[in-house]
Design an enzyme around this catalytic site. Structure first.
Site, PDB file in Angstrom:
ATOM      1  N   ARG A  63      -5.388   6.842  -6.988  1.00 48.03           N
ATOM      2  CA  ARG A  63      -5.389   8.149  -7.202  1.00 48.03           C
ATOM      3  C   ARG A  63      -4.672   8.579  -8.381  1.00 48.03           C
ATOM      4  O   ARG A  63      -5.911  10.382  -8.638  1.00 48.03           O
ATOM      5  CB  ARG A  63      -3.516   8.963  -5.794  1.00 48.03           C
ATOM      6  CG  ARG A  63      -4.144   7.664  -4.494  1.00 48.03           C
ATOM      7  CD  ARG A  63      -2.852   8.104  -3.795  1.00 48.03           C
ATOM      8  NE  ARG A  63      -1.972   9.258  -4.292  1.00 48.03           N
ATOM      9  CZ  ARG A  63      -0.471   9.382  -3.660  1.00 48.03           C
ATOM     10  NH1 ARG A  63      -0.353   8.188  -3.665  1.00 48.03           N
ATOM     11  NH2 ARG A  63       0.102  10.043  -3.856  1.00 48.03           N
TER      12      ARG A  63
ATOM     13  N   LEU B  34       0.905  -1.261   0.088  1.00 46.53           N
ATOM     14  CA  LEU B  34      -0.155   0.272   0.175  1.00 46.53           C
ATOM     15  C   LEU B  34       1.623   1.349  -0.215  1.00 46.53           C
ATOM     16  O   LEU B  34       1.977   1.339   0.667  1.00 46.53           O
ATOM     17  CB  LEU B  34      -0.998   0.084   1.179  1.00 46.53           C
ATOM     18  CG  LEU B  34      -2.245  -1.508   1.669  1.00 46.53           C
ATOM     19  CD1 LEU B  34      -2.738  -0.875   2.607  1.00 46.53           C
ATOM     20  CD2 LEU B  34      -2.935  -1.081   0.399  1.00 46.53           C
ATOM     21  N   ASP B  35       0.853   2.560  -0.410  1.00 45.48           N
ATOM     22  CA  ASP B  35       1.198   3.527  -0.728  1.00 45.48           C
ATOM     23  C   ASP B  35       1.748   3.306   0.543  1.00 45.48           C
ATOM     24  O   ASP B  35      -0.024   3.830   1.627  1.00 45.48           O
ATOM     25  CB  ASP B  35       0.093   4.454  -1.207  1.00 45.48           C
ATOM     26  CG  ASP B  35       0.275   4.975  -3.129  1.00 45.48           C
ATOM     27  OD1 ASP B  35       1.681   4.252  -3.124  1.00 45.48           O
ATOM     28  OD2 ASP B  35      -0.613   4.792  -2.787  1.00 45.48           O
ATOM     29  N   ARG B  36       2.225   5.008   1.737  1.00 46.01           N
ATOM     30  CA  ARG B  36       2.673   5.145   2.469  1.00 46.01           C
ATOM     31  C   ARG B  36       0.902   5.374   3.133  1.00 46.01           C
ATOM     32  O   ARG B  36       0.712   5.709   4.721  1.00 46.01           O
ATOM     33  CB  ARG B  36       3.729   5.872   3.320  1.00 46.01           C
ATOM     34  CG  ARG B  36       4.120   6.675   4.320  1.00 46.01           C
ATOM     35  CD  ARG B  36       5.038   7.651   4.651  1.00 46.01           C
ATOM     36  NE  ARG B  36       5.060   7.945   5.360  1.00 46.01           N
ATOM     37  CZ  ARG B  36       6.243   8.701   5.849  1.00 46.01           C
ATOM     38  NH1 ARG B  36       7.510   9.380   4.411  1.00 46.01           N
ATOM     39  NH2 ARG B  36       6.044   9.684   6.929  1.00 46.01           N
TER      40      ARG B  36
END
Length: 273
Positions: free
Chosen positions: A211, A108-110
């Site tokens: 996103r 997952l993105d940070r």
């Protein structure tokens, strides 16, 4: 106090994010206090690092005790964690690996919070990697987005191209050289003035897909500082994307066949931000 050793050239900020979630949470405070030593020398900035360097963090008990995740499910083969926003997948893996065998099977993105799955042995890793690759693990996200959706529900198709030098991706209606097809399904659950709560399912899983694709369609995720609407983010004081990996459903075989059909749900919700 925590000590780590660098394995590849990087900088102090990126290294901290990748190995020490608790140090990442308080990184600015540690720098201000010069509570980080690189090769025995205290530093107040994110200095370059090279392989073999020693990094020591003089974190206190309160800082070291800050949670990076909670455990949603665990058995001898699999760990399903609820990752906090601000924690990198790599940093969480490093933390979990310090207490036993643990393998990453996706990321997952940070600043995306929610469910992330780890394998706890090689046999489970092999099956989970196959399941993710074959799209047998179904993930559902929820997000707060700019309320510019023309339809309540739709399946969007576009093309995504990585810009590795800038750490960004670009989305286009046309298939340019090097671009990959992306398919993103969404459904608006609630419209709340200039923002909307949206459920999202990925039919492809590419870097920054949710996103970037929603931003391309004029409905960026609230708080997204890379692809988002700066004025909207400022209005709501949102500095991290409001994006949660909410549900994970397993379609697994072999050693993990007992998990087939299981659904796990993140405890994160936007009313608890």
């Amino acid at each position: 106090m925590k000590t780590f050793y660098v394995t590849q050239n990087t900088n102090l900020k990126d290294f901290t994010d990748s190995v020490y979630p608790q140090g990442s949470f308080c990184f600015s405070a540690l720098l201000r206090a010069k509570d980080i030593k690189v090769n025995g020398v205290r530093t107040s900035r994110s200095v370059p690092l090279k392989s073999g360097d020693e990094v020591v963090y003089y974190t206190n008990a309160k800082q070291e005790g800050k949670q990076s995740h909670t455990v949603i499910y665990r058995d001898a083969n699999v760990l399903v964690a609820d990752k906090f926003s601000g924690v990198s997948s790599e940093g969480l893996l490093c933390e979990l690996s310090a207490t036993g065998e643990c393998y990453a099977v996706h990321r997952l993105d940070r600043n995306t919070q929610g469910l992330i799955v780890f394998a706890l042995n090689r046999a489970a890793e092999e099956e989970l990697l196959s399941a993710f690759r074959e799209r047998r693990i179904n993930k559902t996200y929820i997000a707060l987005c700019k309320n510019a959706f023309k339809q309540d529900c739709a399946t969007l198709t576009a093309y995504l191209e990585k810009d590795a030098a800038k750490g960004l991706v670009r989305v286009s209606d046309r298939c340019a050289h090097g671009a990959e097809k992306i398919v993103t399904e969404y459904c608006v659950e609630e419209r709340l003035g200039d923002i909307a709560r949206v459920k999202i399912r990925l039919h492809t899983g590419k870097t920054h897909q949710i996103r970037a694709h929603l931003a391309f369609c004029g409905c960026p995720v609230l708080g997204d500082e890379k692809y988002g609407d700066g004025a909207l983010n400022a209005k709501y004081g949102a500095r991290r994307q409001r994006l949660i990996a909410k549900l994970v459903q397993f379609d697994t075989r072999g050693v993990l066949s007992y998990l087939n059909g299981k659904i796990f749900e993140s405890e994160f919700n936007f009313d608890k931000q």
